[in-house]
Each structure stands twice: as structure tokens, then as C-alpha cells.
Write a protein that holds these residues in place. Structure first.
Motif, PDB file in Angstrom:
ATOM      1  N   GLU A  88      41.250  36.886  40.580  1.00  0.00           N
ATOM      2  CA  GLU A  88      41.509  37.246  41.974  1.00  0.00           C
ATOM      3  C   GLU A  88      41.273  36.142  42.806  1.00  0.00           C
ATOM      4  O   GLU A  88      41.912  35.687  44.016  1.00  0.00           O
ATOM      5  CB  GLU A  88      40.918  38.491  42.566  1.00  0.00           C
ATOM      6  N   ILE A  89      40.021  35.536  42.665  1.00  0.00           N
ATOM      7  CA  ILE A  89      39.368  34.097  43.011  1.00  0.00           C
ATOM      8  C   ILE A  89      40.397  32.979  42.791  1.00  0.00           C
ATOM      9  O   ILE A  89      40.759  32.437  43.804  1.00  0.00           O
ATOM     10  CB  ILE A  89      37.931  33.944  42.938  1.00  0.00           C
ATOM     11  N   ASP A  90      40.757  32.938  41.600  1.00  0.00           N
ATOM     12  CA  ASP A  90      41.512  31.633  41.204  1.00  0.00           C
ATOM     13  C   ASP A  90      42.980  31.748  41.930  1.00  0.00           C
ATOM     14  O   ASP A  90      43.307  30.742  42.432  1.00  0.00           O
ATOM     15  CB  ASP A  90      41.810  31.717  39.807  1.00  0.00           C
ATOM     16  N   ASP A  91      43.608  33.059  42.049  1.00  0.00           N
ATOM     17  CA  ASP A  91      45.032  33.021  42.508  1.00  0.00           C
ATOM     18  C   ASP A  91      44.866  33.295  44.059  1.00  0.00           C
ATOM     19  O   ASP A  91      46.177  33.168  44.588  1.00  0.00           O
ATOM     20  CB  ASP A  91      45.958  33.830  41.597  1.00  0.00           C
ATOM     21  N   GLY A  92      43.643  33.616  44.520  1.00  0.00           N
ATOM     22  CA  GLY A  92      43.618  33.737  45.932  1.00  0.00           C
ATOM     23  C   GLY A  92      43.763  35.293  46.367  1.00  0.00           C
ATOM     24  O   GLY A  92      43.909  35.476  47.584  1.00  0.00           O
ATOM     25  N   SER A  93      44.026  35.950  45.570  1.00  0.00           N
ATOM     26  CA  SER A  93      44.694  37.309  45.961  1.00  0.00           C
ATOM     27  C   SER A  93      43.383  38.176  46.304  1.00  0.00           C
ATOM     28  O   SER A  93      43.382  39.135  46.866  1.00  0.00           O
ATOM     29  CB  SER A  93      45.261  38.307  44.765  1.00  0.00           C
ATOM     30  N   ILE A  94      42.259  37.579  46.175  1.00  0.00           N
ATOM     31  CA  ILE A  94      41.135  38.231  46.689  1.00  0.00           C
ATOM     32  C   ILE A  94      41.132  38.148  48.160  1.00  0.00           C
ATOM     33  O   ILE A  94      40.154  39.077  48.818  1.00  0.00           O
ATOM     34  CB  ILE A  94      39.603  37.544  46.251  1.00  0.00           C
ATOM     35  N   SER A  95      42.028  37.593  48.799  1.00  0.00           N
ATOM     36  CA  SER A  95      42.112  37.432  50.356  1.00  0.00           C
ATOM     37  C   SER A  95      42.343  38.821  51.005  1.00  0.00           C
ATOM     38  O   SER A  95      41.886  39.244  51.957  1.00  0.00           O
ATOM     39  CB  SER A  95      42.845  36.611  50.793  1.00  0.00           C
ATOM     40  N   TYR A  96      43.085  39.511  49.952  1.00  0.00           N
ATOM     41  CA  TYR A  96      43.485  40.847  50.547  1.00  0.00           C
ATOM     42  C   TYR A  96      42.281  42.052  50.596  1.00  0.00           C
ATOM     43  O   TYR A  96      42.255  42.808  51.303  1.00  0.00           O
ATOM     44  CB  TYR A  96      44.508  41.471  49.590  1.00  0.00           C
ATOM     45  N   LEU A  97      41.264  41.428  49.939  1.00  0.00           N
ATOM     46  CA  LEU A  97      40.146  42.298  49.836  1.00  0.00           C
ATOM     47  C   LEU A  97      39.060  41.746  51.077  1.00  0.00           C
ATOM     48  O   LEU A  97      38.616  42.544  51.773  1.00  0.00           O
ATOM     49  CB  LEU A  97      39.208  42.495  48.603  1.00  0.00           C
ATOM     50  N   LEU A  98      39.038  40.642  51.064  1.00  0.00           N
ATOM     51  CA  LEU A  98      38.148  39.883  51.967  1.00  0.00           C
ATOM     52  C   LEU A  98      38.518  40.161  53.724  1.00  0.00           C
ATOM     53  O   LEU A  98      37.675  40.089  54.507  1.00  0.00           O
ATOM     54  CB  LEU A  98      37.981  38.509  51.711  1.00  0.00           C
ATOM     55  N   LEU A 163      27.861  34.165  38.474  1.00  0.00           N
ATOM     56  CA  LEU A 163      28.815  33.078  38.062  1.00  0.00           C
ATOM     57  C   LEU A 163      30.227  32.916  38.475  1.00  0.00           C
ATOM     58  O   LEU A 163      30.668  31.909  38.858  1.00  0.00           O
ATOM     59  CB  LEU A 163      28.775  32.950  36.527  1.00  0.00           C
ATOM     60  N   SER A 164      30.923  33.886  38.346  1.00  0.00           N
ATOM     61  CA  SER A 164      32.144  34.251  38.960  1.00  0.00           C
ATOM     62  C   SER A 164      32.240  33.545  40.247  1.00  0.00           C
ATOM     63  O   SER A 164      33.542  33.231  40.616  1.00  0.00           O
ATOM     64  CB  SER A 164      32.798  35.759  38.899  1.00  0.00           C
ATOM     65  N   ALA A 170      33.617  30.420  35.113  1.00  0.00           N
ATOM     66  CA  ALA A 170      32.568  31.329  34.880  1.00  0.00           C
ATOM     67  C   ALA A 170      32.698  31.924  33.227  1.00  0.00           C
ATOM     68  O   ALA A 170      31.666  32.011  32.907  1.00  0.00           O
ATOM     69  CB  ALA A 170      32.653  32.715  35.735  1.00  0.00           C
ATOM     70  N   VAL A 171      33.961  32.194  32.776  1.00  0.00           N
ATOM     71  CA  VAL A 171      33.789  32.660  31.404  1.00  0.00           C
ATOM     72  C   VAL A 171      33.340  31.488  30.493  1.00  0.00           C
ATOM     73  O   VAL A 171      32.626  32.185  29.619  1.00  0.00           O
ATOM     74  CB  VAL A 171      35.293  32.949  30.977  1.00  0.00           C
ATOM     75  N   VAL A 172      33.663  30.158  30.479  1.00  0.00           N
ATOM     76  CA  VAL A 172      33.049  29.144  29.571  1.00  0.00           C
ATOM     77  C   VAL A 172      31.805  29.253  29.621  1.00  0.00           C
ATOM     78  O   VAL A 172      30.865  29.199  28.858  1.00  0.00           O
ATOM     79  CB  VAL A 172      33.690  28.026  29.953  1.00  0.00           C
TER      80      VAL A 172
ATOM     81  N   PRO B  80      48.985  35.324  54.003  1.00  0.00           N
ATOM     82  CA  PRO B  80      48.545  33.902  53.259  1.00  0.00           C
ATOM     83  C   PRO B  80      49.857  33.316  52.923  1.00  0.00           C
ATOM     84  O   PRO B  80      50.707  33.778  52.555  1.00  0.00           O
ATOM     85  CB  PRO B  80      47.555  34.512  52.332  1.00  0.00           C
ATOM     86  N   GLU B  81      49.621  31.814  52.405  1.00  0.00           N
ATOM     87  CA  GLU B  81      50.674  31.409  51.831  1.00  0.00           C
ATOM     88  C   GLU B  81      50.928  31.721  50.341  1.00  0.00           C
ATOM     89  O   GLU B  81      51.863  31.712  49.896  1.00  0.00           O
ATOM     90  CB  GLU B  81      50.881  29.803  52.178  1.00  0.00           C
ATOM     91  N   ARG B  82      49.734  31.655  49.745  1.00  0.00           N
ATOM     92  CA  ARG B  82      49.878  31.731  48.189  1.00  0.00           C
ATOM     93  C   ARG B  82      50.462  33.032  47.972  1.00  0.00           C
ATOM     94  O   ARG B  82      50.200  34.241  48.463  1.00  0.00           O
ATOM     95  CB  ARG B  82      48.419  31.571  47.749  1.00  0.00           C
ATOM     96  N   GLU B  83      51.259  33.053  46.780  1.00  0.00           N
ATOM     97  CA  GLU B  83      51.868  34.258  46.358  1.00  0.00           C
ATOM     98  C   GLU B  83      51.312  35.324  45.752  1.00  0.00           C
ATOM     99  O   GLU B  83      52.041  36.183  45.460  1.00  0.00           O
ATOM    100  CB  GLU B  83      53.114  33.445  45.435  1.00  0.00           C
ATOM    101  N   ALA B  84      50.164  34.969  45.185  1.00  0.00           N
ATOM    102  CA  ALA B  84      49.542  35.908  44.242  1.00  0.00           C
ATOM    103  C   ALA B  84      49.168  37.264  45.057  1.00  0.00           C
ATOM    104  O   ALA B  84      48.862  37.412  45.923  1.00  0.00           O
ATOM    105  CB  ALA B  84      48.333  35.199  43.760  1.00  0.00           C
TER     106      ALA B  84
END
Lengths: 250, 304
Positions: A88-98, A163-164, A170-172, B80-84
Motif C-alpha cells: 500500500e505504501i509502494d503503490d500509494g493506495s495507503i493514501s485512502y487510509l491516511l 521496517l515497512s 522491508a522484506v529484503v 490522488p493522481e496515482r491509480e492504485a
């Protein structure tokens, strides 16, 4: 029960929605399948050991500790926790929670609750079952390893959550830490026991099952150290998320 | 009245300056944040969204800081702009989850309302992973509207939308602006911005280059030559016809196909081009303002 306890208090520490989304996200990805595979490996090998060497305490101990506690449980914690945060952090979808009027700590505690559930279901319960398969006459062994796995697993979850939010790898980094520190050095240098989640949980197992997996470590130290890592890891993760710079693609 | 105030804000990443001493106030109505890619629009929107700290300066919503202030999201909706998205959910589950996270009394009803507003009722029970780009954009919009916010921030909302969806979103933004909400969206296309926005803020290379209603910005931009690349069914024919037009300063056939046109009067060119194409029986496949042109528009704006 933990959830209902927390709902009763003033500021909500757990969001049922985030718990639900978290559970769906874990099982909606390939990581979810791995969570099923790992305990199956443990149970399969336990059956094999029991079949080959019979009810043998050394065999049981080595399987539950060497495979279960040192490998399977930390991996379950790593997969569950990083699977809940890193994508979620990588693809930015965490913004919907934040972008919600919810405390960052609620987000982290809710996600960690899901990870804890995974540790319980895919780590602690299979450990109990494996213990009963290996030594049916000594249920304390399975119970000890189940409790140790749960506590150790929770501490690992808190470490991997932090770590995440600190790094995209984080995984590595988590795997390297498990392999080098907990696995390799933990086995070679006895001093590592003071700073090793696996050794702390081994101390719990020792007390419950009457084993001696780790020497010269006191129970209070193991409990306090594990508790400190769980609380501090959760708190630091929430704090980091509060000042989390989330940028667009620019 | 809801107002976002950006006061002498700069943001840099190590030694790269993304936003440089920008001050602006975004009030009720629709505001367009216009600028080429890399101008700092997303960085500015991230700071207005409370997702990024300003290196210096302050960003406030009705006097309250946006950074480290979760309660601000009661008033704020973000696209947001990002599609995820949460691809494993259906559109409706996603919007309902957003409503629950806002702590709304009746999340189901709020979600239904938001989904109806963006006309996604038919596709709401499909998983998001099956959605087209435009549908994703709309479900994001529904998730941002579900708590009926007084401020709506949208980062490049028209990207990937087909013309019909674009018109619908434009209407929606206009309505929301007319209702007295503070709506801000970013775009790198002037035509998009001027069709919706009452107020336009132009960003170029991290700086606040211009500000005003679209008439003022338009005049700044159109009284100068602009370049286009056309892909047509009859390049040679259309090029010669274009050259005879006073609104066209030059036309060149490209070796890789298509025509490069420099128009001296953009407004007149946009009227002449379709007429010429029709008169000569040439089909227009594509009309693209070239990047250099867009960049030159902005550099023109900055230097003026």
C-alpha cells in the motif's frame, strides 16, 4: 475479545474497517498462499519425524525450535506484516487510509491486529498441533511452543511494521535480519540472546515446557524485552506514519 | 467559507527545489492549477492534502495546519493522481469502506449517493481490478465525495478519461463549485482548465507564474504562436490548404508522417482547422499541441 475490549475505551484504537480491508488484502495476494504453505510444511515434517524416529524428545525439540520457531514463525510475521503495509505504501493506495480523520496509531494497531491473527492461526496453532503430533503424551511442549510463537511473532510483527514504514525494502532487510542476526549469529554467539526475539520466546518455552533451549536468560527479562519491542515498535510505526511524506509521481 | 492558504511555501528534496516560495489562496468555486509536467503541481497538492510537509512556509485550511492534522480530513476530499486502489474490492465495497473510515452514520447510504453522483451504479458490484482507467478515476471521485467535503482536491483528474466522462466530470466540478465548495484540480492542459475553472493558478518550474480568471490567462497565452502536430488522412492536401490561411504561420510535412503546424492565432486556427479538413475531405486522426509548444507557452508566461 481484544477488539471488543478496545472498542469500549474512549479513543478507538481499532478500526473494524481497516481490520477487514487488511484481512482481504492479505488473502487477495500471492503472499496469502504462502501463509498456508508454511504451517503445512511444519506439520508435514512433524508427521515425518514422528513416523521416522517415533516419540523422541530431541527430535521434537529440534523440529519445533529449529524449524518452527527460528524459521516458520518469523517468516509468517514478515509475510503478514509487510503484506499489510509495504504494497500500500509502494503503490500509494495507503493514501485512502491516511486521508481520514483516524489516528495513525489506530491504522497501525488495526493492521497489526490482522498480522497478530495470522501469527496465531498460521504460527501458534500449527506449533501446538505439531507439538501434539511429535509428543502426544506431553501437551506442555506444544503449549509452550504455541505461547512462545505467539509472543515472539507479535514482537516480529512490530519490528517488521516499523521496517515497512522506514524503507521500501522491508522484506529484503527483514529476511537479512532473520537470516544473519536471528539465525546465524543467534546460533553462534550466546551474547545475541539479550537482543534476539527468538531467544526471548525460547525462554518462555523453556519455562512452560521445562526445556533448556536458551541458557542464562531470565523470564522477566524475556517478557519485558518482548513487550517493549511490541509497544515501542507499534508506537514508532504510528509516529513515523504521522509524519509520512507521501508524494505523487512527480 | 472554506479557504486554503499557502503562505510563502517552498519544498525541496535534498538539493532539488520542487516548489519555490509560492503564496496563493484557494477560495470557494473551482480553481485550476495549471502547469507543465514537473512544475510542482503534485507537490503543492500533496502539501494541501497534508501528505507532505513544507520545507518552509505554511499551508492552512481555515487557519488550521494541514500537516499532522488528521481531523482536517472531515472537510477535505482527495482524488490522488496515482491509480492504485484496493483492487480486490468491488467499487461499492471500496466506497463503503471510505464512508466507514470517515465515521459516517449510514455508510451504505452515503456510498450509494456518491456512486450515483458519479454515475457508477451499474458497475459498482464489479471488482476494481476489472475497471477501466476512467472508471477508476470515477470511483476515486466517489470515495472523495462520500463524506460530502467542503474542499475537494483533484490531481490530474482528467487523465485517462474519454471525452464523455471528461464532460461529465467537468459538469460535476462546476456544480460543486457553484454549490460553494472549494474545488481545486491540476492539469497540464489549458483547454481543460479554462472550461471548468473560474480561477486559474499557473505553476512553472516550481514557481507561481500567473494567477487570474481564464480570460486573463487565455489572453496571455493565445496572443502568440503555438505549434501542433496533426495526423490526418491527407497530410499533403491539408498542409497546402493550411498554408493559405492567415491564422497559420507555417506548415511542414514530417518525415515520419503528419503535419507540423505553427498557428499565429490559436483561436482562429481552432475554427479554421475543422472547416478546412471538411472542405477538403480530409479526416483528422489526431491534433496534438506539441510539448515544446506547451513549454513555450509557459516560458512565455513566466517571462511576461
Amino acid at each position: 475479545m481484544l477488539a471488543s475490549l478496545c472498542f469500549a475505551r474512549g479513543p478507538r484504537m481499532i478500526s473494524p474497517t481497516i481490520v477487514r480491508l487488511g484481512a482481504l488484502s492479505i488473502f487477495g495476494r500471492w503472499r496469502g498462499a504462502l501463509l498456508f504453505v508454511l504451517p503445512l510444511v511444519l506439520l508435514g515434517l512433524s508427521v515425518l519425524v514422528r513416523f521416522l524416529v517415533g516419540e523422541d524428545e530431541t527430535g521434537a525439540r529440534n523440529t519445533l525450535y529449529g524449524l518452527g520457531m527460528v524459521v516458520i514463525v518469523p517468516l509468517i510475521a514478515l509475510l503478514a506484516t509487510s503484506g499489510l503495509l509495504a504494497p500500500e505504501i509502494d503503490d500509494g493506495s495507503i493514501s485512502y487510509l491516511l486521508a481520514k480523520p483516524i489516528s495513525r496509531y489506530t491504522i497501525i494497531v488495526s493492521k497489526l491486529l490482522v498480522a497478530a491473527g495470522c501469527v496465531l492461526v498460521f504460527g501458534a496453532v500449527p506449533m501446538l498441533a505439531a507439538g501434539l503430533i511429535l509428543l502426544p503424551g506431553t501437551p506442555a511442549l506444544g503449549v509452550g511452543f504455541a505461547v512462545g510463537s505467539l509472543v515472539g511473532g507479535l514482537a516480529y510483527c512490530a519490528v517488521f511494521a516499523l521496517l515497512s514504514v522506514l524503507t521500501r525494502h522491508a522484506v529484503v532487510i527483514g529476511l537479512i535480519y532473520l537470516l544473519i542476526w536471528e539465525g546465524l549469529l543467534g546460533g553462534l554467539l550466546s551474547g545475541v540472546r539479550w537482543l534476539s526475539v527468538t531467544r526471548w520466546s525460547a525462554e518462555l518455552v523453556d519455562r512452560i515446557a521445562g526445556l533448556s533451549l536458551v541458557d542464562n536468560l531470565s523470564l522477566p527479562y524475556a517478557v519485558i524485552a518482548s513487550g517493549t519491542v511490541i509497544v515501542a515498535g507499534t508506537w514508532l510505526t504510528g509516529r513515523r506514519l504521522r509524519a509520512f511524506n507521501l508524494t505523487g509521481d512527480e | 467559507m472554506t479557504e486554503i492558504r499557502i503562505d510563502h511555501v517552498s519544498r525541496w528534496y535534498r538539493n532539488v527545489v520542487a516548489v519555490n516560495d509560492v503564496s496563493m489562496t484557494i477560495g470557494p468555486g473551482v480553481t485550476g492549477l495549471l502547469g507543465p509536467n514537473g512544475a510542482g503541481k503534485s507537490t503543492l497538492i500533496a502539501m494541501m492534502s497534508g501528505f507532505l510537509s513544507a520545507s518552509t512556509g505554511t499551508v492552512t485550511l481555515d487557519g488550521e495546519p494541514l500537516w499532522r492534522n488528521e481531523q482536517i480530513y472531515r472537510k477535505l476530499g482527495l482524488v490522488p493522481e496515482r491509480e492504485a486502489l484496493f483492487d480486490y474490492l468491488t467499487g461499492r465495497q471500496f466506497v463503503v469502506a471510505n464512508a466507514e473510515l470517515h465515521g459516517l452514520a449510514d455508510p451504505g447510504a452515503a456510498a450509494q449517493r456518491a456512486i450515483a453522483t458519479i454515475e457508477m451504479s451499474d458497475a459498482q458490484d464489479r471488482t476494481i481490478s476489472t475497471y477501466s482507467k476512467g472508471m477508476r478515476q470515477r470511483i476515486k471521485m466517489a470515495s472523495a465525495l462520500v463524506h460530502d467535503p467542503s474542499v475537494l482536491l483533484l490531481d490530474e483528474p482528467f487523465n485517462g478519461m474519454d471525452p464523455r466522462q471528461r464532460i461529465h466530470l467537468m459538469e460535476l466540478l462546476r456544480t460543486m463549485g457553484a454549490d460553494g465548495r472549494t474545488v481545486l484540480f491540476s492539469s497540464h492542459i489549458l483547454e481543460e482548465v479554462e472550461q471548468v475553472a473560474r480561477q486559474i493558478e499557473v505553476m512553472v518550474a516550481g514557481r507561481h507564474a500567473a494567477s487570474g480568471d481564464f480570460g486573463a490567462i487565455r489572453r496571455l497565452m493565445t496572443d502568440r504562436p503555438s505549434r501542433f502536430v496533426l495526423r490526418t488522412s491527407g497530410d499533403r492536401l491539408l498542409a497546402s490548404a493550411l498554408l493559405a490561411e492567415p491564422a497559420v504561420r507555417g506548415a511542414r510535412l514530417r518525415s515520419e508522417g503528419g503535419i507540423e503546424v505553427e498557428a499565429s492565432d490559436f483561436g482562429r486556427f481552432s475554427e479554421v482547422l475543422p472547416r478546412l479538413a471538411r472542405d477538403h475531405g480530409v479526416r483528422l486522426h489526431e491534433v496534438t499541441p506539441t510539448d515544446e509548444s506547451l513549454e513555450s507557452v509557459f516560458s512565455y508566461l513566466v517571462s511576461s
